[in-house]
Scaffold this motif. Structure first.
Motif, PDB file in Angstrom:
ATOM      1  N   ILE A   1       0.853  -1.181   0.000  1.00 59.79           N
ATOM      2  CA  ILE A   1       0.000   0.000   0.000  1.00 59.79           C
ATOM      3  C   ILE A   1       0.892   1.235   0.000  1.00 59.79           C
ATOM      4  CG2 ILE A   1      -1.806   1.269   1.197  1.00 59.79           C
ATOM      5  CD1 ILE A   1      -2.625  -1.345   2.540  1.00 59.79           C
TER       6      ILE A   1
ATOM      7  N   THR B   1       0.780   5.254   0.147  1.00 59.11           N
ATOM      8  CA  THR B   1      -0.176   6.276   0.552  1.00 59.11           C
ATOM      9  C   THR B   1       0.474   7.643   0.681  1.00 59.11           C
ATOM     10  OG1 THR B   1      -1.720   6.933   2.302  1.00 59.11           O
ATOM     11  CG2 THR B   1       0.183   5.633   2.982  1.00 59.11           C
TER      12      THR B   1
ATOM     13  N   THR C   1      -7.488  -0.701   6.239  1.00 59.45           N
ATOM     14  CA  THR C   1      -7.255  -1.658   5.155  1.00 59.45           C
ATOM     15  C   THR C   1      -6.123  -2.609   5.505  1.00 59.45           C
ATOM     16  OG1 THR C   1      -8.073  -0.136   3.452  1.00 59.45           O
ATOM     17  CG2 THR C   1      -6.567  -1.884   2.736  1.00 59.45           C
TER      18      THR C   1
ATOM     19  N   HIS D   1      -1.430  -1.090  -4.076  1.00 58.06           N
ATOM     20  CA  HIS D   1      -2.606  -0.278  -3.765  1.00 58.06           C
ATOM     21  C   HIS D   1      -2.132   1.165  -3.642  1.00 58.06           C
ATOM     22  CE1 HIS D   1      -6.240   0.401  -0.887  1.00 58.06           C
ATOM     23  NE2 HIS D   1      -5.616   1.559  -1.030  1.00 58.06           N
TER      24      HIS D   1
ATOM     25  N   ALA E   1      -3.107   4.732  -2.568  1.00 54.75           N
ATOM     26  CA  ALA E   1      -4.111   5.430  -1.771  1.00 54.75           C
ATOM     27  C   ALA E   1      -4.009   6.930  -2.000  1.00 54.75           C
ATOM     28  CB  ALA E   1      -3.927   5.107  -0.291  1.00 54.75           C
TER      29      ALA E   1
ATOM     30  N   SER F   1      -1.588  -2.468 -10.405  1.00 59.26           N
ATOM     31  CA  SER F   1      -1.902  -1.540  -9.324  1.00 59.26           C
ATOM     32  C   SER F   1      -3.386  -1.197  -9.329  1.00 59.26           C
ATOM     33  CB  SER F   1      -1.066  -0.258  -9.446  1.00 59.26           C
ATOM     34  OG  SER F   1      -1.313   0.405 -10.673  1.00 59.26           O
ATOM     35  N   VAL F   2      -3.883  -0.897  -8.134  1.00 58.04           N
ATOM     36  CA  VAL F   2      -5.251  -0.430  -7.935  1.00 58.04           C
ATOM     37  C   VAL F   2      -5.161   0.965  -7.344  1.00 58.04           C
ATOM     38  CG1 VAL F   2      -7.379  -0.776  -6.625  1.00 58.04           C
ATOM     39  CG2 VAL F   2      -6.185  -2.741  -7.595  1.00 58.04           C
TER      40      VAL F   2
ATOM     41  N   VAL G   1      -6.875   4.173  -5.626  1.00 62.48           N
ATOM     42  CA  VAL G   1      -8.047   4.518  -4.830  1.00 62.48           C
ATOM     43  C   VAL G   1      -8.167   6.039  -4.776  1.00 62.48           C
ATOM     44  CG1 VAL G   1      -9.202   4.280  -2.606  1.00 62.48           C
ATOM     45  CG2 VAL G   1      -7.799   2.411  -3.492  1.00 62.48           C
TER      46      VAL G   1
ATOM     47  N   LEU H   1     -12.680  -5.081  -1.102  1.00 58.13           N
ATOM     48  CA  LEU H   1     -11.406  -4.611  -1.648  1.00 58.13           C
ATOM     49  C   LEU H   1     -10.535  -5.783  -2.086  1.00 58.13           C
ATOM     50  CD1 LEU H   1      -9.417  -2.307  -2.221  1.00 58.13           C
ATOM     51  CD2 LEU H   1      -8.643  -2.507   0.165  1.00 58.13           C
TER      52      LEU H   1
ATOM     53  N   TYR I   1      -8.704  -6.715  -5.674  1.00 56.48           N
ATOM     54  CA  TYR I   1      -7.317  -7.158  -5.840  1.00 56.48           C
ATOM     55  C   TYR I   1      -7.260  -8.450  -6.655  1.00 56.48           C
ATOM     56  CZ  TYR I   1      -5.855  -4.143  -1.846  1.00 56.48           C
ATOM     57  OH  TYR I   1      -5.582  -3.114  -1.000  1.00 56.48           O
TER      58      TYR I   1
END
Length: 396
Positions: free
Chosen positions: A2, A4, A21, A108, A110, A130-131, A133, A378, A382
């Protein structure tokens, strides 16, 4: 992994969402690694077990932080001018090195913008999906913090966001309003992923009459605001609320606008930053919750207030459109209209039965929105990304 733009000890929606998360991923047997901007000083253990401060250098700091139970990579950062509590990362090779070492199945992102952009590029080079958000209306923030740039600043922000999110296998939007805005600005593969709320921590049973006596006079209706005291939150829109006879406005939070707001709202009570059980007691001890900021992509504090059994008053814009059922769980008012907030609060202040009915409905509306359920959704995103599923925009 993650990545962020904000993380603890900062208090905001992005940092909170990442904490919950990562916590859920650990509970489900996964091994998350969080990459985040560093504070100016990171506490490190000496050989003798005591802590020492380490001023940021140019290298990342790798910590298995006992408070979290998973590894956190702290990237050097600088304070945002005018708002030093917000840190802007200065990414170098730290993200690529973390990917090579951790070997994640998915990255992820963020609220990606600076550190997230570096992570999207590094993930792409490493062949890791990658995701992204979407959590912050950066175009609106650009217009707020860089008024000289005006509409041009907003367009540049959207251009940057479109580049980052297009590089991701899919983008997750927290509300239908955010989903529509992303799609309208050309961001592909957008899906809806809301946020959870802890209905055990935030509960009407935490109402405390001793807290109420400290905050207001006997018989006063307590109207609470919880959040950062920053320009985009537009807390000054609650000035008319603070002047309603028999109503006491209570402001919980801190930020660069606190001194100005204390002068503009002399009848309000300012409590500063509150967390944990103390914050839960405050929520439950209010009678009404009010939030004036029109740029919320979701509105987590509204969910926390509803879980605490409060009717909410919020702008008819962004995330609150999904959260507030007008006349059933609260009221939506025109953005930027201080008189709208006053009228809604006046109606609630004079009708205790209405407050109770809306509060019960609000609690019922969020009762099934646990972080566990949202976290499992979530993980489903993924899995689809890892499996190569990148279907088109989901509109629902």
């Amino acid at each position: 992994m993650i990545v962020t733009e904000s993380f603890a000890p900062q208090l905001n929606g992005v940092a909170h969402s990442v904490l919950r998360t990562a916590e859920h991923l650990v509970a489900r047997g996964h091994s998350p690694l969080v990459v985040a901007p560093a504070a100016q000083t990171v506490r490190r253990r000496r050989d003798d077990g005591r802590e020492r401060g380490r001023v940021r250098g140019r290298d990342a700091v790798y910590d298995r932080e006992a408070a979290y139970g998973y590894e956190v990579v702290r990237v050097p950062s600088v304070p945002l001018p005018g708002y030093p509590e917000v840190r802007i990362a200065l990414p170098g090779r730290q993200v690529a090195d973390a990917i090579a070492r951790h070997r994640p199945h998915v990255v992820h992102l963020a609220g990606p913008f600076v550190l997230g952009a570096a992570a999207a590029a590094a993930a792409g080079r490493a062949g890791v999906p990658s995701v992204a958000v979407y959590q912050t209306d950066l175009a609106a923030y650009a217009a707020t913090y860089l008024p000289v740039a005006g509409a041009a600043g907003a367009r540049l922000a959207w251009r940057r966001l479109r580049q980052i999110h297009t590089a991701a296998a899919r983008t997750l939007a927290p509300s239908r309003a955010s989903l529509g805005a992303l799609a309208a600005h050309g961001v592909p593969r957008v899906h809806l992923w809301p946020r959870g709320v802890d209905c055990e921590r935030f509960h009407p049973s935490h109402r405390d009459e001793s807290v109420r006596r400290r905050l207001g006079r006997p018989g006063e209706v307590l109207v609470g605001y919880v959040g950062r005291l920053a320009p985009e939150k537009q807390v000054e829109q609650l000035a008319e609320v603070s002047r309603i006879p028999g109503v006491r406005l209570v402001v919980v939070g801190d930020g660069p606008c606190r001194v100005r707001l204390e002068a503009a709202l002399p009848d309000a009570v300012f409590l500063g930053r509150r967390t944990g059980h103390e914050l839960a007691r405050l929520y439950a001890s209010f009678d009404v919750f009010a939030h004036a900021g029109p740029f919320e992509t979701f509105g987590q504090t509204l969910q926390e207030a509803m879980a605490s059994g409060l009717p909410v008053v919020a702008p008819a814009a962004g995330g609150p459109l999904d959260l507030v059922d007008p006349g059933h769980t609260g009221f939506l008012v025109p953005p930027g209209a201080g008189s709208g907030f006053r009228e809604a609060v006046e109606r609630l202040a004079r009708d205790e039965e209405l407050r109770a009915a809306l509060g019960r409905a609000g609690r019922a509306a969020v009762a099934e929105r646990s972080w566990e359920a949202v976290g499992d959704r979530l993980i489903g995103h993924y899995r689809l990304v890892v499996a190569g599923e990148t279907a088109g925009v989901l509109r629902r």
